[in-house]
Scaffold this active site. Structure first.
Site, mmCIF file in Angstrom:
data_model
loop_
_atom_site.group_PDB
_atom_site.id
_atom_site.type_symbol
_atom_site.label_atom_id
_atom_site.label_comp_id
_atom_site.label_asym_id
_atom_site.label_seq_id
_atom_site.Cartn_x
_atom_site.Cartn_y
_atom_site.Cartn_z
ATOM 1 N N CYS A 73 0.910 -1.115 0.040
ATOM 2 C CA CYS A 73 -0.003 -0.047 0.010
ATOM 3 C C CYS A 73 0.699 1.333 0.241
ATOM 4 O O CYS A 73 0.450 2.229 -0.242
ATOM 5 C CB CYS A 73 -1.195 0.028 1.205
ATOM 6 S SG CYS A 73 -0.493 -0.017 2.855
ATOM 7 N N ASP A 111 2.390 2.576 2.182
ATOM 8 C CA ASP A 111 1.697 3.179 3.945
ATOM 9 C C ASP A 111 3.298 3.418 4.486
ATOM 10 O O ASP A 111 4.188 2.387 4.947
ATOM 11 C CB ASP A 111 0.815 2.920 4.987
ATOM 12 C CG ASP A 111 0.071 3.050 4.068
ATOM 13 O OD1 ASP A 111 -0.363 4.101 2.922
ATOM 14 O OD2 ASP A 111 -1.770 2.705 3.951
ATOM 15 N N CYS A 159 -3.464 5.163 5.817
ATOM 16 C CA CYS A 159 -4.760 5.671 5.448
ATOM 17 C C CYS A 159 -4.898 5.837 6.884
ATOM 18 O O CYS A 159 -4.287 5.587 8.491
ATOM 19 C CB CYS A 159 -4.968 4.188 5.030
ATOM 20 S SG CYS A 159 -4.842 2.255 7.094
ATOM 21 N N CYS A 167 -2.797 -2.849 8.600
ATOM 22 C CA CYS A 167 -2.532 -1.532 9.209
ATOM 23 C C CYS A 167 -2.263 -2.069 10.431
ATOM 24 O O CYS A 167 -0.645 -0.510 11.073
ATOM 25 C CB CYS A 167 -3.297 -0.736 9.634
ATOM 26 S SG CYS A 167 -4.733 -0.794 7.472
HETATM 27 FE FE1 FES Z 1 -1.652 0.042 3.908
HETATM 28 FE FE2 FES Z 1 -3.972 0.765 6.002
HETATM 29 S S1 FES Z 1 -3.891 0.313 3.730
HETATM 30 S S2 FES Z 1 -1.265 0.579 6.753
#
Ligand code: FES
Length: 127
Positions: free
Chosen positions: A35, A37, A60, A104
């Site tokens: 993702c 992040d 997110c 996450c």
């Molecule tokens: Fe990647 Fe939440 S979608 S940490």
């Protein structure tokens, strides 16, 4: 059912311990390649007890809520206890995360562990 619990929304909209600690005793940065992040944790540690913790998360809503909750859970803990924090405990403290958002909370577990390992490494270098 709402996608996120009230607790997730609360920690997402009003994150606790957001920010940076200058001269932190331990810093951990992790990312999720899928993702994109990124989460960074800063720890202030006195006598093997976490006296302060701050985080920066570029990610997110679940990642921000997980970081916020994780900092609350480990503040005041001994290093060896904080090392036992699991992503499941973070998600449970948030009253659950949707299954596809569990990764996450894994980021929060990993970031804290990385910061604690950094602290331990720095400490052993000083000894
Ligand atoms: Fe990647 Fe939440 S979608 S940490």
């Amino acid at each position: 059912m709402a996608l996120y619990s009230d607790k997730v929304m609360d920690h997402f909209l009003q994150p606790r311990n957001l920010g940076v600690i200058e001269n932190a005793d331990g810093i951990g940065e992790v990312g999720n390649a899928k993702c994109g992040d990124i989460m960074k944790m800063y720890l202030k540690i006195d006598d093997d007890t976490i006296t302060d913790v701050k985080f920066e998360t570029f990610g997110c809503a679940s990642a921000i809520a997980s970081s916020s909750m994780a900092t609350e859970l480990i503040k005041g803990q001994r290093v060896e206890d904080a090392l036992k924090l699991t992503n499941k405990a973070v998600a449970e403290a948030l009253d659950g995360l949707p299954a596809y958002k569990m990764h996450c909370s894994v980021l929060a577990e990993e970031a804290i562990r990385a910061a604690l390992e950094d602290y331990k490494k720095k400490k052993s270098e000083k000894e």
